[in-house]
Motif scaffolding. Sequence first.
Motif, PDB file in Angstrom:
ATOM      1  N   GLU A  77     -16.642 -89.569  37.714  1.00 16.30           N
ATOM      2  CA  GLU A  77     -17.764 -89.037  36.978  1.00 16.30           C
ATOM      3  C   GLU A  77     -19.068 -89.193  37.633  1.00 16.30           C
ATOM      4  OE1 GLU A  77     -17.834 -87.563  33.979  1.00 16.30           O
ATOM      5  OE2 GLU A  77     -15.497 -87.667  34.142  1.00 16.30           O
ATOM      6  N   GLU A  78     -19.374 -90.329  38.402  1.00 23.75           N
ATOM      7  CA  GLU A  78     -20.486 -90.611  39.119  1.00 23.75           C
ATOM      8  C   GLU A  78     -20.710 -89.549  40.301  1.00 23.75           C
ATOM      9  OE1 GLU A  78     -24.051 -92.917  39.893  1.00 23.75           O
ATOM     10  OE2 GLU A  78     -22.732 -92.589  38.319  1.00 23.75           O
ATOM     11  N   GLY A  79     -19.379 -89.320  40.885  1.00 26.46           N
ATOM     12  CA  GLY A  79     -19.563 -88.181  41.928  1.00 26.46           C
ATOM     13  C   GLY A  79     -20.050 -86.526  41.370  1.00 26.46           C
ATOM     14  N   LEU A  80     -19.488 -86.505  40.371  1.00 28.51           N
ATOM     15  CA  LEU A  80     -19.491 -85.319  39.449  1.00 28.51           C
ATOM     16  C   LEU A  80     -21.048 -85.023  38.975  1.00 28.51           C
ATOM     17  CD1 LEU A  80     -16.340 -84.757  37.515  1.00 28.51           C
ATOM     18  CD2 LEU A  80     -17.093 -83.542  39.479  1.00 28.51           C
ATOM     19  N   ALA A  81     -21.646 -86.022  38.621  1.00 29.10           N
ATOM     20  CA  ALA A  81     -22.990 -86.208  38.043  1.00 29.10           C
ATOM     21  C   ALA A  81     -23.918 -85.947  39.213  1.00 29.10           C
ATOM     22  CB  ALA A  81     -23.140 -87.659  37.599  1.00 29.10           C
ATOM     23  N   LEU A 229     -22.591 -80.698  27.245  1.00 33.12           N
ATOM     24  CA  LEU A 229     -23.997 -80.395  26.706  1.00 33.12           C
ATOM     25  C   LEU A 229     -24.561 -81.443  26.363  1.00 33.12           C
ATOM     26  CD1 LEU A 229     -23.064 -77.412  24.316  1.00 33.12           C
ATOM     27  CD2 LEU A 229     -24.524 -77.326  26.365  1.00 33.12           C
ATOM     28  N   PHE A 230     -24.118 -82.550  25.770  1.00 33.35           N
ATOM     29  CA  PHE A 230     -25.013 -83.611  25.093  1.00 33.35           C
ATOM     30  C   PHE A 230     -24.864 -85.128  25.827  1.00 33.35           C
ATOM     31  CE2 PHE A 230     -24.474 -80.561  21.816  1.00 33.35           C
ATOM     32  CZ  PHE A 230     -25.788 -80.586  21.289  1.00 33.35           C
ATOM     33  N   GLY A 231     -23.853 -84.731  26.802  1.00 34.17           N
ATOM     34  CA  GLY A 231     -23.656 -86.317  27.442  1.00 34.17           C
ATOM     35  C   GLY A 231     -22.960 -87.265  26.494  1.00 34.17           C
ATOM     36  N   ALA A 240     -14.259 -92.168  29.378  1.00 33.11           N
ATOM     37  CA  ALA A 240     -15.635 -92.204  29.396  1.00 33.11           C
ATOM     38  C   ALA A 240     -15.995 -93.694  30.077  1.00 33.11           C
ATOM     39  CB  ALA A 240     -16.187 -91.965  28.169  1.00 33.11           C
ATOM     40  N   HIS A 241     -15.814 -93.619  31.202  1.00 30.57           N
ATOM     41  CA  HIS A 241     -15.978 -95.372  31.978  1.00 30.57           C
ATOM     42  C   HIS A 241     -17.327 -95.701  32.097  1.00 30.57           C
ATOM     43  CE1 HIS A 241     -11.525 -95.377  32.121  1.00 30.57           C
ATOM     44  NE2 HIS A 241     -11.584 -94.475  32.873  1.00 30.57           N
ATOM     45  N   THR A 242     -18.148 -94.393  31.938  1.00 30.17           N
ATOM     46  CA  THR A 242     -19.656 -94.748  32.372  1.00 30.17           C
ATOM     47  C   THR A 242     -20.458 -93.837  31.663  1.00 30.17           C
ATOM     48  OG1 THR A 242     -21.417 -94.918  34.169  1.00 30.17           O
ATOM     49  CG2 THR A 242     -19.714 -92.984  34.242  1.00 30.17           C
ATOM     50  N   GLN A 243     -21.648 -94.178  31.278  1.00 32.14           N
ATOM     51  CA  GLN A 243     -22.633 -93.456  30.800  1.00 32.14           C
ATOM     52  C   GLN A 243     -22.848 -92.058  31.489  1.00 32.14           C
ATOM     53  OE1 GLN A 243     -27.035 -93.722  30.614  1.00 32.14           O
ATOM     54  NE2 GLN A 243     -26.809 -94.605  28.584  1.00 32.14           N
ATOM     55  N   ARG A 244     -23.155 -90.889  30.792  1.00 31.59           N
ATOM     56  CA  ARG A 244     -23.351 -89.680  31.808  1.00 31.59           C
ATOM     57  C   ARG A 244     -24.166 -88.632  30.800  1.00 31.59           C
ATOM     58  NH1 ARG A 244     -19.088 -84.640  33.162  1.00 31.59           N
ATOM     59  NH2 ARG A 244     -20.419 -83.661  34.736  1.00 31.59           N
ATOM     60  N   LYS A 245     -25.171 -88.131  31.538  1.00 30.44           N
ATOM     61  CA  LYS A 245     -26.037 -87.101  30.752  1.00 30.44           C
ATOM     62  C   LYS A 245     -25.510 -86.002  30.645  1.00 30.44           C
ATOM     63  CE  LYS A 245     -30.467 -89.183  32.720  1.00 30.44           C
ATOM     64  NZ  LYS A 245     -31.781 -89.042  33.466  1.00 30.44           N
ATOM     65  N   GLY A 246     -25.712 -85.179  29.584  1.00 31.56           N
ATOM     66  CA  GLY A 246     -25.173 -83.827  29.544  1.00 31.56           C
ATOM     67  C   GLY A 246     -26.446 -83.017  30.130  1.00 31.56           C
ATOM     68  N   ARG A 247     -25.833 -81.510  30.113  1.00 37.41           N
ATOM     69  CA  ARG A 247     -26.820 -80.495  30.889  1.00 37.41           C
ATOM     70  C   ARG A 247     -28.188 -80.299  29.949  1.00 37.41           C
ATOM     71  NH1 ARG A 247     -23.471 -77.015  33.718  1.00 37.41           N
ATOM     72  NH2 ARG A 247     -21.544 -78.441  34.362  1.00 37.41           N
ATOM     73  N   ILE A 248     -27.938 -80.691  28.607  1.00 33.63           N
ATOM     74  CA  ILE A 248     -29.366 -80.494  28.107  1.00 33.63           C
ATOM     75  C   ILE A 248     -30.307 -81.515  28.663  1.00 33.63           C
ATOM     76  CG2 ILE A 248     -30.425 -80.617  25.856  1.00 33.63           C
ATOM     77  CD1 ILE A 248     -28.015 -79.643  24.351  1.00 33.63           C
ATOM     78  N   LEU A 276     -32.621 -77.413  19.023  1.00 37.54           N
ATOM     79  CA  LEU A 276     -33.442 -76.367  18.797  1.00 37.54           C
ATOM     80  C   LEU A 276     -34.722 -76.635  17.862  1.00 37.54           C
ATOM     81  CD1 LEU A 276     -31.129 -73.216  19.390  1.00 37.54           C
ATOM     82  CD2 LEU A 276     -32.690 -74.448  20.992  1.00 37.54           C
ATOM     83  N   GLN A 277     -34.211 -77.143  16.862  1.00 31.39           N
ATOM     84  CA  GLN A 277     -35.226 -77.558  15.635  1.00 31.39           C
ATOM     85  C   GLN A 277     -36.224 -78.872  15.865  1.00 31.39           C
ATOM     86  OE1 GLN A 277     -32.636 -77.733  12.441  1.00 31.39           O
ATOM     87  NE2 GLN A 277     -33.048 -75.652  11.810  1.00 31.39           N
ATOM     88  N   GLU A 278     -35.575 -79.828  16.485  1.00 32.54           N
ATOM     89  CA  GLU A 278     -36.150 -81.188  16.742  1.00 32.54           C
ATOM     90  C   GLU A 278     -36.428 -81.353  17.986  1.00 32.54           C
ATOM     91  OE1 GLU A 278     -33.897 -83.997  14.420  1.00 32.54           O
ATOM     92  OE2 GLU A 278     -33.479 -82.611  12.614  1.00 32.54           O
ATOM     93  N   GLN A 279     -35.589 -80.601  18.785  1.00 32.59           N
ATOM     94  CA  GLN A 279     -36.167 -81.080  20.267  1.00 32.59           C
ATOM     95  C   GLN A 279     -35.452 -82.461  20.548  1.00 32.59           C
ATOM     96  OE1 GLN A 279     -37.365 -78.861  23.001  1.00 32.59           O
ATOM     97  NE2 GLN A 279     -36.396 -77.729  21.464  1.00 32.59           N
ATOM     98  N   THR A 280     -34.579 -82.983  19.865  1.00 31.70           N
ATOM     99  CA  THR A 280     -33.931 -84.198  20.561  1.00 31.70           C
ATOM    100  C   THR A 280     -32.479 -84.284  20.221  1.00 31.70           C
ATOM    101  OG1 THR A 280     -33.912 -85.052  17.893  1.00 31.70           O
ATOM    102  CG2 THR A 280     -35.927 -85.622  19.301  1.00 31.70           C
ATOM    103  N   ILE A 281     -31.868 -85.340  20.872  1.00 28.84           N
ATOM    104  CA  ILE A 281     -30.481 -85.010  20.899  1.00 28.84           C
ATOM    105  C   ILE A 281     -29.799 -86.518  20.824  1.00 28.84           C
ATOM    106  CG2 ILE A 281     -30.044 -83.129  22.587  1.00 28.84           C
ATOM    107  CD1 ILE A 281     -29.524 -85.221  24.823  1.00 28.84           C
ATOM    108  N   GLU A 282     -28.367 -86.404  20.333  1.00 28.77           N
ATOM    109  CA  GLU A 282     -27.864 -87.815  20.760  1.00 28.77           C
ATOM    110  C   GLU A 282     -26.584 -87.680  21.520  1.00 28.77           C
ATOM    111  OE1 GLU A 282     -26.934 -89.486  16.979  1.00 28.77           O
ATOM    112  OE2 GLU A 282     -28.839 -89.590  16.235  1.00 28.77           O
ATOM    113  N   ARG A 283     -26.558 -88.485  22.608  1.00 27.08           N
ATOM    114  CA  ARG A 283     -25.165 -88.446  23.348  1.00 27.08           C
ATOM    115  C   ARG A 283     -23.785 -88.650  22.453  1.00 27.08           C
ATOM    116  NH1 ARG A 283     -27.989 -92.290  27.117  1.00 27.08           N
ATOM    117  NH2 ARG A 283     -29.299 -90.945  28.500  1.00 27.08           N
ATOM    118  N   VAL A 284     -22.781 -87.979  22.958  1.00 25.27           N
ATOM    119  CA  VAL A 284     -21.603 -88.170  22.204  1.00 25.27           C
ATOM    120  C   VAL A 284     -21.176 -89.847  22.279  1.00 25.27           C
ATOM    121  CG1 VAL A 284     -18.957 -87.808  22.079  1.00 25.27           C
ATOM    122  CG2 VAL A 284     -20.718 -86.374  22.804  1.00 25.27           C
ATOM    123  N   GLY A 285     -21.098 -90.587  21.179  1.00 24.67           N
ATOM    124  CA  GLY A 285     -20.778 -91.825  20.992  1.00 24.67           C
ATOM    125  C   GLY A 285     -22.044 -92.787  20.981  1.00 24.67           C
TER     126      GLY A 285
END
Length: 462
Positions: A77-81, A229-231, A240-248, A276-285
């Motif tokens: 995952e770190e390499g892909l990020a 999308l959301f990380g 999911a061994h590490t935190q990962r940012k999504g594309r958004i 799109l409405q709130e300009q905020t996200i929550e990562r999965v989990g």
Amino acid sequence: MQRHHLPHLFTTPKMNPQLLIVDDDDEIRTQMKWALAKDYEILLAGDRPGAMEIFRSLRPSVVLLDLGLPPHPGNPEEGLATLSELLALDRLAKVVIITGQGEKEIALRAIGSGAYDFLCKPVEMEELKFLLKRCFHVSRLEKEYGEMQHHLQGDSFERMLGSSPSMQPVFDSIRKVATTYAPVLILGETGTGKEMVARAIQKRGARKDGPFIAINCSAIPETLLESELFGHEKGAFTGAHTQRKGRIEMSDGGTLFLDEIGEIPHPLQVKLLRFLQEQTIERVGGRQEIQINTRVIAATNADLKKNMAAGIFREDLFYRLAVVQIALPPLRDRENDILMLAKFFLQRFATEANKPGLAFNQEALRALDRHSWPGNVRELENCVRRAVIMADGKRVTASDLELTPGKVNAITLKEVREGVERQTVQQALRKHGGKITPAAVELGLSRPTLYELMAKLGITRA
């Protein structure tokens, strides 16, 4: 926080191209350094922060990237990020993945995310040198191609070629919408250049120096799309061994391009609408709301209004995305652009294949003009590229284009095309003793593309 200092460079000639090697194994970095320092100015990094600091500062055109990086070297995952961040800064960078023998599926996933090629450990140095030479050659050609487009007058708009009347409203819309922050929906058939329009909007706007993050919503399995999308947070799901940012989140301060938006599953449409409405996200989990400031541009070849009527696509999401709509005309409706684009592609691919002076004969020009181009500009580009490979002498014929009059039966055309492709690939493999890399170079293909073509045609290396 520990600061990653730029490495001391080898005393190679200053004119040598720069090569960034990213690997957490100091011994491997040292071995590659000594093996390659004669031909390249070597830059070294052992983790993602160090790699990104070097890349932002020096922008090498080619990177060797090991996917197993700290803090979890046993997980890709770190390499892909790292790959995603590199390509977000420079989409033309050639990133070659170094992977273990049992990780070919992960390497192919990296290819799908934009990596140029991959090699399996242990790396054969001669094959690596051959591949690096190809990477730098292609990179140089792409830069020359970009410069050529930059100097085209009248027929070019932000790297898009076209002088036909049907393209002028597209250029006008890009000029107007680029100065706003309104979401844009780009409509058009497959291969018409929707991503190029999105990039042109960003380049002409206030976010031109920010990242451009693209994701094809139809190319990623539904089970993975939410995380892409959301990380995700560490431990959000198995693997999911590490935190990962999504594309958004990666697009913060820049532009998010959602290609094939019509393919996004219904549950994710709700989550995307909320963003799109709130300009905020929550990562999965995760439970923390993250503020995102990004320009959203979507594209589709589907009839979204028909999908809305069928309950497949949410009406409220459509109107959030389609504040401004830009419709791209199919190539068959672009009048004189077909021959202009064909000649441009011919010059580009002939230079790449070291076939200077190559030109279309009159029969080929007539065949190009008569074809309906259901695959649009992408089909035309691939057709010309194949013709350059097949051409003998200084003229490209209608047979080289495989657009010869009379071949109207789709099955017959497919059989003829596959027969020619099979013969050409087999000849290249025999010539190079079954070695994939030099055969791919001769054919003008990347190694992954050649592997896919061989599998389709039923060809083995033996």
